[in-house]
Design an enzyme around this catalytic site. Structure first.
Site, PDB file in Angstrom:
ATOM      1  N   CYS A   2       0.831  -1.189   0.000  1.00 54.75           N
ATOM      2  CA  CYS A   2       0.000   0.000   0.000  1.00 54.75           C
ATOM      3  C   CYS A   2       0.875   1.253   0.000  1.00 54.75           C
ATOM      4  CB  CYS A   2      -0.942   0.086   1.193  1.00 54.75           C
ATOM      5  SG  CYS A   2      -2.078  -1.282   1.283  1.00 54.75           S
ATOM      6  N   ARG A  27       4.179  -0.363  -4.553  1.00 56.31           N
ATOM      7  CA  ARG A  27       3.835  -0.839  -3.205  1.00 56.31           C
ATOM      8  C   ARG A  27       2.533  -1.635  -3.171  1.00 56.31           C
ATOM      9  NH1 ARG A  27       6.855   2.088   0.510  1.00 56.31           N
ATOM     10  NH2 ARG A  27       5.457   1.447   2.181  1.00 56.31           N
ATOM     11  N   TRP A  73      -2.538  -2.918  -1.645  1.00 59.49           N
ATOM     12  CA  TRP A  73      -2.168  -4.330  -1.702  1.00 59.49           C
ATOM     13  C   TRP A  73      -3.012  -4.982  -0.620  1.00 59.49           C
ATOM     14  CZ3 TRP A  73      -0.105  -8.154   1.468  1.00 59.49           C
ATOM     15  CH2 TRP A  73       0.383  -9.296   0.816  1.00 59.49           C
ATOM     16  N   ASN A  97      -1.778   2.541   5.385  1.00 61.64           N
ATOM     17  CA  ASN A  97      -0.836   1.472   5.036  1.00 61.64           C
ATOM     18  C   ASN A  97      -0.463   0.775   6.325  1.00 61.64           C
ATOM     19  OD1 ASN A  97       1.275  -0.122   4.030  1.00 61.64           O
ATOM     20  ND2 ASN A  97       2.758   1.524   4.318  1.00 61.64           N
ATOM     21  N   GLY A  98      -0.674  -0.543   6.390  1.00 66.60           N
ATOM     22  CA  GLY A  98      -0.328  -1.287   7.604  1.00 66.60           C
ATOM     23  C   GLY A  98      -1.458  -2.217   7.980  1.00 66.60           C
ATOM     24  N   GLU A 476      18.048 -17.609  -5.740  1.00 67.33           N
ATOM     25  CA  GLU A 476      17.661 -16.290  -6.224  1.00 67.33           C
ATOM     26  C   GLU A 476      17.228 -16.348  -7.697  1.00 67.33           C
ATOM     27  OE1 GLU A 476      16.792 -13.668  -5.018  1.00 67.33           O
ATOM     28  OE2 GLU A 476      17.030 -12.101  -6.522  1.00 67.33           O
ATOM     29  N   LYS A 480      13.599 -15.165  -8.921  1.00 68.77           N
ATOM     30  CA  LYS A 480      13.426 -14.129  -9.954  1.00 68.77           C
ATOM     31  C   LYS A 480      12.489 -14.633 -11.043  1.00 68.77           C
ATOM     32  CE  LYS A 480      14.381 -11.345  -8.696  1.00 68.77           C
ATOM     33  NZ  LYS A 480      14.774 -10.924  -7.441  1.00 68.77           N
ATOM     34  N   GLU A 483       8.715 -15.269  -9.675  1.00 71.39           N
ATOM     35  CA  GLU A 483       7.930 -14.112  -9.241  1.00 71.39           C
ATOM     36  C   GLU A 483       7.452 -13.251 -10.413  1.00 71.39           C
ATOM     37  OE1 GLU A 483       9.670 -11.096  -6.649  1.00 71.39           O
ATOM     38  OE2 GLU A 483      11.640 -11.459  -7.492  1.00 71.39           O
ATOM     39  N   HIS A 499      17.275 -37.643  -4.454  1.00 75.90           N
ATOM     40  CA  HIS A 499      16.563 -38.153  -3.277  1.00 75.90           C
ATOM     41  C   HIS A 499      15.069 -37.885  -3.380  1.00 75.90           C
ATOM     42  CE1 HIS A 499      20.274 -39.289  -1.360  1.00 75.90           C
ATOM     43  NE2 HIS A 499      20.791 -38.140  -1.770  1.00 75.90           N
ATOM     44  N   LYS A 596       6.312  -4.293  -3.514  1.00 79.89           N
ATOM     45  CA  LYS A 596       7.748  -4.227  -3.272  1.00 79.89           C
ATOM     46  C   LYS A 596       8.104  -4.186  -1.799  1.00 79.89           C
ATOM     47  CE  LYS A 596      12.021  -2.555  -4.993  1.00 79.89           C
ATOM     48  NZ  LYS A 596      12.473  -3.884  -5.435  1.00 79.89           N
TER      49      LYS A 596
HETATM   50  O1  M6R Z   1      12.917  -4.641   1.142  1.00 86.84           O
HETATM   51  P1  M6R Z   1      13.437  -5.986   1.486  1.00 86.84           P
HETATM   52  O2  M6R Z   1      14.778  -6.278   0.909  1.00 86.84           O
HETATM   53  O3  M6R Z   1      13.418  -6.259   2.969  1.00 86.84           O
HETATM   54  O4  M6R Z   1      12.423  -7.006   0.827  1.00 86.84           O
HETATM   55  C1  M6R Z   1      12.554  -8.382   1.046  1.00 86.84           C
HETATM   56  C2  M6R Z   1      11.736  -9.164   0.049  1.00 86.84           C
HETATM   57  O5  M6R Z   1      10.380  -8.827   0.157  1.00 86.84           O
HETATM   58  C3  M6R Z   1      12.186  -8.933  -1.397  1.00 86.84           C
HETATM   59  O6  M6R Z   1      13.531  -9.239  -1.576  1.00 86.84           O
HETATM   60  C4  M6R Z   1      11.332  -9.785  -2.353  1.00 86.84           C
HETATM   61  O7  M6R Z   1      11.635 -11.126  -2.180  1.00 86.84           O
HETATM   62  C5  M6R Z   1      11.547  -9.355  -3.803  1.00 86.84           C
HETATM   63  N1  M6R Z   1      10.294  -9.362  -4.480  1.00 86.84           N
HETATM   64  C6  M6R Z   1      12.420 -10.252  -4.573  1.00 86.84           C
HETATM   65  O8  M6R Z   1      12.590  -9.833  -5.877  1.00 86.84           O
END
Ligand code: M6R
Length: 601
Positions: A2, A27, A73, A97-98, A476, A480, A483, A499, A596
């Site tokens: 948000c 956000r 969000w 937001n929260g 990672e 990537k 997501e 396994h 984000k």
């Molecule tokens: O702002 P932050 O680095 O604490 O965020 C952590 C995760 O939410 C963030 O890395 C998330 O996994 C990303 N979408 C990855 O691309």
């Protein structure tokens, strides 16, 4: 998680508020809404979906100089027009937001008092709490302050009251909120990019503070309602830095910035001498046990950090996901250091983990991108990465900069603990200097990665395998890909596949195999042959020319000192994910269901 924005000033507010809101769309983007004062009346317009949908309903020339807006969000209640913010009860209209954690008990008691709720949100309940307190106190500030004692949870609130239509109110606890000042008026916002088109002067609101803002005045009150004097900060970045600058997507732009981000980050702490590292990192000398705590990609950099610190500095490192760490029993020693990694510096679970460690008397250090964010402010030590504004939800340049910091920490601690000899140190320093160019060259091979992406993008699942540090990077790479492309992808330790998981390998299942750790390459190759024998389509990523052909596609990386290699390895994986998502016509910068900055638990 948000985004909120508000403006009060001499200009028409809708154009300013909407352009600011668009800068916050990273956000959350499942619904959006605005409330503004026009002809002494508060008007609310909201719509499901992205801000673009809301824009179609707005009159940008409406004669209004005060408003608040929100991009959502969803947490409480589906993404719908009814649940979209702003919410309004009696004289109050708010954006939030929260999460108000005790909202359901508050709702119950408000219903008993006769309040009727239209939405499923905790925000409407928060608004009713304020409206109810106002009935008794008949004073806006007193009511807002009393509400801070009733709410449990996190909130950044933008508030308009029908009884004071020239004033914007704002308050926060845990969720980020800034107040910004410009020649034409004043703003509130969840994050700095929202106001950069108009001003770079802002104030960071602290927990439980309340801001009362008119076109010409900003007054901040502390929890005892005393006026506090706040520092006006100047943001160093520009509006252009938060724009796409000709790139099709922010993600692609941010991948292409990585050579500069690497240089900016490294040069901030390292001038070519070990003395510079000592000067910046000597505070680490007394720790002999490390916990790294983070979420998502930041957690993955922690996994790389663990491999490097344990290998070179012989310090045991435990890496944990923050949402687990915050509730588990921790076995701290007096010489334990807890490292929190976060791009935004606002991730709720990481912040909670930081607070937990601090309350147990443990020293904390944060690796953060956003200057002045909550995690940066609360940690005992902060190491800033110099990634600049990162807008794409999928992190790339901030992840790479975090890797750079872990490399620097490992170099310093490794040398100090005699895991790195002087001659080796010189080789590392030489490679450090070469790296920005190598990063650029690796990015410039994007056609190769894009060709590979064109061959695999229709697959339903894609595997990543690797050992040691290559496994950490596989995690990672896999995140990537999934997501932003919504393709199911899992990362496995190469030796673990047989396994169980190998049963999922069919003819042409893409397996992206990473093998950059020279000590483990042969072992990984054996595992690759196992999947190849079962029909896998193998994309081999290594820094050593293979002697035989056990792969279908080869991505050959420059070979540099292993303490730095991960910085190159991640680049093809980012670009591969990008092109797979693009071919699948996915919303690359704003993937579905994500946001984000995850400021809720
Ligand atoms: O702002 P932050 O680095 O604490 O965020 C952590 C995760 O939410 C963030 O890395 C998330 O996994 C990303 N979408 C990855 O691309």
């Amino acid at each position: 998680m948000c985004g909120i924005i508000g403006y009060v000033g001499r200009d028409l507010c809708i154009p300013k508020i909407i352009s600011g809101l668009e800068a916050l769309e990273y956000r959350g983007y499942d619904s959006a809404g605005i409330a503004y004062v026009e002809n002494k009346k508060i008007k609310i317009i909201k719509e499901k979906g992205k801000i673009a949908n809301l824009k179609k309903l707005l009159d940008f020339n409406a004669n209004t100089n005060l408003g608040i807006a929100h991009t959502r969000w969803a947490t409480h209640g589906a993404a719908s027009k009814t649940n979209a913010h702003p919410h309004s009860v009696n004289s109050f209209t708010i954006v939030h937001n929260g999460i108000i954690e005790n909202y359901s008990e508050l709702k119950e008691s408000l219903i008993k008092k006769g309040y009727i709720f239209k939405s499923e949100t905790d925000t409407e309940v928060a608004c009713a709490v304020i409206a109810d307190l106002y009935k008794e106190k008949k004073d806006i500030l007193l009511s807002l302050n009393a509400a801070t004692k009733v709410f449990r949870g996190s909130y950044a609130l933008g508030i308009i009251c029908a009884d004071d239509k020239n004033t914007l109110y704002a308050m926060r606890n845990t969720s980020p909120l800034i107040v910004a000042t410009s020649p034409s008026g004043n703003f509130i916002a969840s994050d700095v990019p929202a106001i950069l088109k108009y001003t770079n002067k802002y104030i960071l609101l602290d927990d439980l503070e309340i801001a009362k803002i008119t076109a010409d005045n900003i007054t901040i009150y502390n929890k005892d309602l005393n006026i506090v004097k706040k520092e006006i900060k100047t943001f160093e970045g520009t509006f252009e830095a938060a724009a796409k600058n000709g790139y099709e997507h922010f993600m692609l732009k941010e991948i292409n910035e990585q050579d500069k981000v690497f240089s900016d980050t490294v040069n901030y702490y390292f001038d070519g001498s070990i003395a510079s590292l000592k000067k910046n990192f000597a505070f680490l000398d007394k720790f002999s046990k490390i916990d790294i705590v983070a979420c998502g990609s930041a957690y993955h950099t922690g996994l790389v950090g663990k491999c490097l610190i344990e290998k070179y500095a012989s310090i045991p490192v435990n890496v944990e996901v923050a949402s687990e760490y915050r509730y588990k029993k921790c076995f701290y020693d007096n010489d334990t250091l807890v490292i929190l990694v976060s791009q935004s510096g606002e991730t709720a679970d990481t912040l909670a983990a930081l607070r937990k460690a601090k309350s147990d008397g443990i020293t904390t250090m944060a690796i953060v991108n956003v200057v002045g964010s909550s995690i940066a402010r609360e940690a005992d030590h902060v190491i800033y990465i110099k990634a600049g504004c990162e807008i794409a939800v999928a992190t790339t340049k901030a992840y790479l900069a975090q890797l750079a910091i872990f490399s620097l920490l490992s170099i310093y601690l490794g040398y100090k603990n005699k895991g790195i000899k002087k001659s080796e140190l010189e080789k590392i320093f030489t490679d450090l200097k070469k790296l920005p160019k190598l990063i650029k060259n690796t990015i410039n091979y994007s056609e190769l990665y894009f060709d590979i992406a064109d061959k695999i993008y229709k697959n339903k699942q894609i595997f990543f395998i690797g050992r040691g540090i290559d496994y950490a990077l596989s995690m990672e790479g896999s995140l990537k890909l999934k997501e932003i492309s919504y393709i199911n992808s899992v990362a496995y330790q190469a030796g673990e596949l047989k396994h169980g998981t190998i049963s999922l390998i069919e003819k042409n299942t893409p397996v992206i195999a990473l093998a950059t750790d020279t000590e483990l390459i042969e072992k990984t190759i054996s595992n690759i042959k196992e999947v190849k024998a079962r029909g896998a389509y193998v994309i081999y990523v290594s820094n050593e020319e293979p002697r035989e052909k056990f792969y279908d596609e080869l991505i050959l990386l420059p070979c540099i000192h292993p303490i730095l290699e991960s910085i190159l390895t991640i680049i093809p994986l980012q670009l591969l994910a990008y092109k797979v998502a693009k071919n699948n016509k996915c919303d690359i910068d704003q993937p579905r269901n994500l946001a984000k900055s995850v400021t809720v638990e």
